[in-house]
Write an enzyme that holds these catalytic residues in place. Structure first.
Site, PDB file in Angstrom:
ATOM      1  N   HIS A 308       0.855  -1.181   0.000  1.00  0.00           N
ATOM      2  CA  HIS A 308       0.000   0.000   0.000  1.00  0.00           C
ATOM      3  C   HIS A 308       0.891   1.230   0.000  1.00  0.00           C
ATOM      4  O   HIS A 308       1.944   1.222   0.639  1.00  0.00           O
ATOM      5  CB  HIS A 308      -0.907   0.000   1.248  1.00  0.00           C
ATOM      6  N   ASP A 366      -7.992  -5.316   0.119  1.00  0.00           N
ATOM      7  CA  ASP A 366      -8.438  -6.050  -1.066  1.00  0.00           C
ATOM      8  C   ASP A 366      -8.054  -7.520  -1.037  1.00  0.00           C
ATOM      9  O   ASP A 366      -8.596  -8.322  -1.790  1.00  0.00           O
ATOM     10  CB  ASP A 366      -7.874  -5.403  -2.327  1.00  0.00           C
TER      11      ASP A 366
END
Ligand code: ACO
Length: 433
Positions: A308, A366
């Protein structure tokens, strides 16, 4: 106390400027260098805005090192446990948790606007039978501006409020209609006696001959998913919405831009990519082979659902959703269990590999959200659509905040030009001679 500053000196000329330091409620200080070009004739070079704070905001705070996510100051863990999606929408939009009366009014106005103009329904027929639902979402949301001339004055706070309500209310209907169009089922109209999440499921899965049977674990899982995805400060799609909005464009067009940005696999498209990757891996025994590929710089394959831009220790949303995923799969859909087992083993191995540890690559939200949506019966191409439904409130809250800034200016990044030097035009007869 005098204003704290940072001095920037051009060592070639000895010229300096004093840049004021601004302090936020949480997070790193920022250096206000808006006078850099005026005083030193230079720009900052910051591709992908790694170190640029593009705005002041009071909505969402992320501490990527500590794994903290706050909406209007409230930790995401507490909201996921105690709140529901519409309450979170109210919080993001208006800054405070609502009283009972405020919540009742807000819900009432959302439920009142869930239907689409019948003319909009004809839009779907224009799409190919195999269109990606995200492309439909971009088109239909962009077209909303054509249907609401009564609320087009973005300088009017009441019009802005109405646009926000319409977007949040209609997004599940638009999303469900894309799905129904793709599978050839009739559109199911919203029902105002259902909650926001139940209504979405009803529009997705009911058919005229059969009512959808609600499952409370599934509803809770979807509710939490929506809360976790509701806002995430100045990410790519939100920044797109703000940049589009800075030109005074209508919010429906700005949000259509946000949806288009979200679609990419580096952003909202990752949940779809995770499931494709897990299906490709197939069984835990293939994991070492794939880990080798993920680490190989010559191989473009990345471990989807890992890493991320901001969270460099863990994604707090991933922690919450991991448990939700486990509960849901145990209760609901045993056929997804093998996929979950591959995911768990992949997570275990990746987290013990030096490559991922050194680069601070951890599972993001996700990594698990795809498995939840799969267990809920959503097809792969609807995953990002659901993310867009959830994020709509974040986009519109951020847009509203920007519109309320009195001296809001059009966004205009600059560049480092590396093209040809100025040169003279050569006629086609003279070229290549
Ligand atoms: N698999 C393998 N290697 C990775 C991965 C990954 N998923 N993510 C990053 N790396 C490596 C990079 O190759 C790079 O290695 P290097 O230093 O040897 O060159 C290093 O880790 C840093 O990577 P960056 O790309 O610079 O990290 P950045 O912060 O720019 O990217 C991103 C973040 C785009 C999310 C990236 O980690 C990625 O592509 N992840 C997979 C896609 C994904 O899950 N996206 C969802 C994001 S969350 C969301 O939108 C809700």
């Amino acid at each position: 106390m005098s204003q704290e500053t940072v001095t920037i000196t051009d060592n070639r000329t000895g010229q300096s400027i004093e840049c004021p330091i601004k302090k936020g409620t949480h997070g790193p200080d920022v250096v206000d260098c808006q006078t850099l070009y005026k005083k030193l004739g230079m720009f900052f070079f910051d591709p992908a805005y790694i170190t640029t704070a593009s705005c002041e905001s009071r909505i969402t705070f992320i501490d990527g090192e500590k794994g903290i996510l706050l909406y209007r100051g409230y930790p995401i863990e507490q909201l996921a446990e105690h709140s529901d999606y519409l309450e979170v929408c109210y919080l993001l939009l208006y800054g405070e948790l609502p009283t009972k009366e405020q919540m009742g009014d807000f819900k009432g106005s959302i439920y009142q606007h869930t239907m689409l103009h019948e003319g909009l329904l004809d839009f779907y027929k224009g799409f190919r039978h195999d269109a990606h639902p995200m492309s439909m979402l971009v088109g239909v949301v962009g077209a909303l501006s054509a249907y609401y001339p009564d609320a087009m004055d973005i300088g009017n706070p009441e019009h802005r409020k109405m646009s926000a309500v319409r977007l949040i209310a209609k997004m599940p209907t638009i999303a469900a209609n894309s799905y129904k169009y793709l599978i050839g089922h009739p559109y199911v109209y919203p029902r105002n006696n259902l909650g926001y999440v139940e209504n979405f499921m009803h529009m997705m899965f009911s058919v005229p001959k059969e009512e959808y049977q609600f499952n409370q674990t599934a509803i809770k899982a979807l509710e939490i998913m929506l809360i976790l995805h509701a806002d995430h400060e100045q990410n790519a799609s939100t920044s797109t919405v703000r940049l589009a909005g800075s030109s005074q464009a209508h919010p429906f067009s700005c949000v259509a831009g946000g949806i288009a940005t979200l679609w990419g696999p580096g952003h909202g498209g990752a949940n779809e990519a995770v499931i494709r990757m897990l299906q490709q891996i197939g069984t835990p025994k293939n994991i070492p082979l794939y880990i080798k590929r993920f680490k190989d710089k010559k191989d473009p394959t990345r471990l989807m659902g890992f890493g991320h831009r901001v969270y460099k220790n863990y994604d707090p949303r991933a922690k919450i959703i991991r448990n939700v995923c486990h509960t849901l799969l145990q209760e609901l859909d045993a056929t997804q269990q093998p996929l979950f087992e591959v995911a768990m083993e992949l997570e275990r191995i990746a987290l013990s590999e030096d490559y991922f540890i050194e680069r601070k690559l951890y599972p993001n939200v996700d990594f698990y959200s795809g498995m939840i949506m799969s267990a809920l019966g959503l097809p792969l191409n609807m995953f990002t659509v659901l993310f867009a439904v959830a994020r709509t409130v974040g986009w519109i809250a951020q847009w509203t905040e920007m519109m309320e800034v009195p001296d809001m200016r059009i966004g205009r990044p600059r560049q480092l030009y590396l093209g040809s030097k100025q040169r003279d035009y050569v006629s086609i007869e003279q070229r290549g001679i």
